[in-house]
Enzyme design. Sequence first.
Site, PDB file in Angstrom:
ATOM      1  CG  HIS A 310     -10.115  22.818  30.179  1.00  0.00           C
ATOM      2  ND1 HIS A 310      -8.774  22.662  29.933  1.00  0.00           N
ATOM      3  CD2 HIS A 310     -10.482  23.935  29.543  1.00  0.00           C
ATOM      4  CE1 HIS A 310      -8.364  23.649  29.168  1.00  0.00           C
ATOM      5  NE2 HIS A 310      -9.383  24.437  28.917  1.00  0.00           N
ATOM      6  CG  HIS A 353      -6.641  28.034  37.252  1.00  0.00           C
ATOM      7  ND1 HIS A 353      -6.400  28.357  35.950  1.00  0.00           N
ATOM      8  CD2 HIS A 353      -5.463  27.590  37.750  1.00  0.00           C
ATOM      9  CE1 HIS A 353      -5.132  28.117  35.657  1.00  0.00           C
ATOM     10  NE2 HIS A 353      -4.532  27.664  36.735  1.00  0.00           N
ATOM     11  CD  GLU A 359      -0.920  26.096  38.457  1.00  0.00           C
ATOM     12  OE1 GLU A 359      -0.534  26.770  37.487  1.00  0.00           O
ATOM     13  OE2 GLU A 359      -2.118  25.875  38.690  1.00  0.00           O
ATOM     14  CE1 TYR A 368       1.956  25.116  27.541  1.00  0.00           C
ATOM     15  CE2 TYR A 368       1.777  27.156  28.790  1.00  0.00           C
ATOM     16  CZ  TYR A 368       1.330  25.871  28.512  1.00  0.00           C
ATOM     17  OH  TYR A 368       0.261  25.354  29.189  1.00  0.00           O
ATOM     18  CG  HIS A 389      -2.653  31.334  37.490  1.00  0.00           C
ATOM     19  ND1 HIS A 389      -2.733  30.913  38.794  1.00  0.00           N
ATOM     20  CD2 HIS A 389      -2.490  30.212  36.761  1.00  0.00           C
ATOM     21  CE1 HIS A 389      -2.620  29.606  38.850  1.00  0.00           C
ATOM     22  NE2 HIS A 389      -2.482  29.149  37.623  1.00  0.00           N
TER      23      HIS A 389
HETATM   24 FE   LIG Z   1      -2.535  27.231  36.811  1.00  0.00          FE
END
Ligand SMILES: [Fe+2]
Length: 476
Positions: A310, A353, A359, A368, A389
Site C-alpha cells: 500500500h 492499523h 478519521e 463502500y 481498526h
Molecule cells: Fe483507518
Amino acid sequence: MAPGATAQTTFATKPDEKDPYIYQVGFGNRFASEALPGVLPYAQNSPQKVKYELYAEGMTGSSFVAPRAENQTAWLYRIRPSVAHQGFTRLPDNADLESNFLPSNPKVHVSPTQLAWHPFNLPSDNERVDFVDGLHTLAGNGDPTLREGIAIHVYTANASMENKAFCNNDGDMLILPQQGRLDVQTEFGKMMVRSGELLVIQRGMKFKVILPDGPSRGYIQEIYGSHYQLPELGPLGSHGLANARDFETPVAHFDIDQSAWQITYKVCGQLHACSQEHTPFDVVAWHGNYVPYKYALEKFTNVGSISKDHIDPSIFCVLTAKSKAPGVPLCDFLIFSPRWDVASHTFRPPYYHRNSCTEFMGLLYGTYGGRSDGFEPGAASYETGFCPHGVSYDEWKKASEADLKPMRIHEGTMAFMFESSMMFTMTDFAMKRSGKLHMHEPKMWDNLKAHFMSHLDEVNADLKAAGLPDLNSRSK
Ligand SMILES: [Fe+2]
C-alpha cells in the site's frame, strides 16, 4: 479579431444541464471578473471614483504581511458596501450547532472507540428548514476564538433561503452535498453544486442556498485557523491528484434588489443577524484570490502502487489545511473513488492499523465495501487517534487467499474521509439527539483466529533447525 466577434476562452467553463452557470478555472489564481464592462479599476484597487459610483470594498483572508504564496485578498466593487447593515441582533442559539470542542465544555464528549451513524433524517414535511437552520455539528477540535481547530457538521434542509444570507466568520467551510443540488449565490457569483462535487466558501463571505431538487443533505468540514490548499506533489511531479485547472470559481453576478434582507452571521459559534434594505449580492465586479470555488471529485487522478504494498492514504488527498505545527496538516480531505487495484503479493484491503490521526468518513454515493456497520450514503463513521481498526476476519481471509488479478474497485462510489491530526470530541447531537448513533460492533473482530497456534510444530521445527531452543523451553 473581427469587429463584433466574441472572445473564446478556454479558461471558462460552459453551462450544462446540471449546472447553468459558467466559471473561471484554476486554483489560487488572481481571478478577475466584471458583470458590466469597464468596472474594474485600471492598475489600482481603490480609485477616487469607481465607475457608476460603485463602492470599493477590500477583503482579506490572511494577514496583510503573509508571504505571497499564502496571501489571500479580494476587492469587490458593489452597489452598497457591507457596512450598510443596520446593526447586529443576537439570534437564539441553534442547540445542534457547536463550536467549542474543548473537553471543559459539558456539551461535548470523548469516545475512545469507533462510532457510526445511520443516514441523518431529512426535515419532516410539516417544518420548514433552510441550510442555516439545518446545521448540526457532530464532532470537532479546538475553538474558533483560538483560530485553531475544526468542526464537522451535517446539514439537512428542505427549504430555500429567501432574502436571507449566511456569513460564517469562524471558519472556511468545505461543503459536500450528498442528496440534492445546492444552488449557491455568493458575493462573487453563482455556483451549482451536486453530490460528487465539493464547495469551499471561506470565512466572512456571504452566501445563500437554494434547493432546486427539494430536500437536501450533506456534510461540512469547517476549519478555524487556516485555508485549504492543494497538497504538495513531491516525486509525483507537476500533475496528478486534484489538478489546479479543474477547480471552478464563479463569475461576477449582481442583483438590483432594494427589498428587506437578513444576514445571519456565525461568530464564535453564536448566531447574530443584521437586517438591511438591499441584497448583499450586489457586487458588479471583483478581483482577487480570496474566492469561493468548487471541484468535481470525479476529476481526481488516482495514483497508487503498481508493484506491491500500500501507498499511504495521503495519495488520496484532494485538499489539505495546515495546522500551526510545521509539517502537520490540521486536516486532509481524502476521497475513495473508482480506480484500479493492481498490486501483487499484497494484502489489498486497508491493513490493520492504529494511526495518530482521527478519521471521520462519509459516503456521497455508491457502496463502500468491507464494512459491517450499515455504511450507506448520508451515514458517517468515526475513529479517534490510535483506535485500532481493520477489516473483518472474512474479508481478511478472502483477501489473503484471493487470486490477485488487476481489478476495478469502488466502481460507482464516492466515499470520503476527513483525516485530522487533532483529537476530536463529539457533540450532544452526535451522541444523543440525532438518534442515529450505533456503536461500531467490536464483536466483528472476535473471530479473528490466531492462525499462528496451528503452526507451533512448524515453528519448533524451524527453531530446532536454526539451533535455537524450542517454544516449550520459553518461560510463559
Ligand atoms: Fe483507518
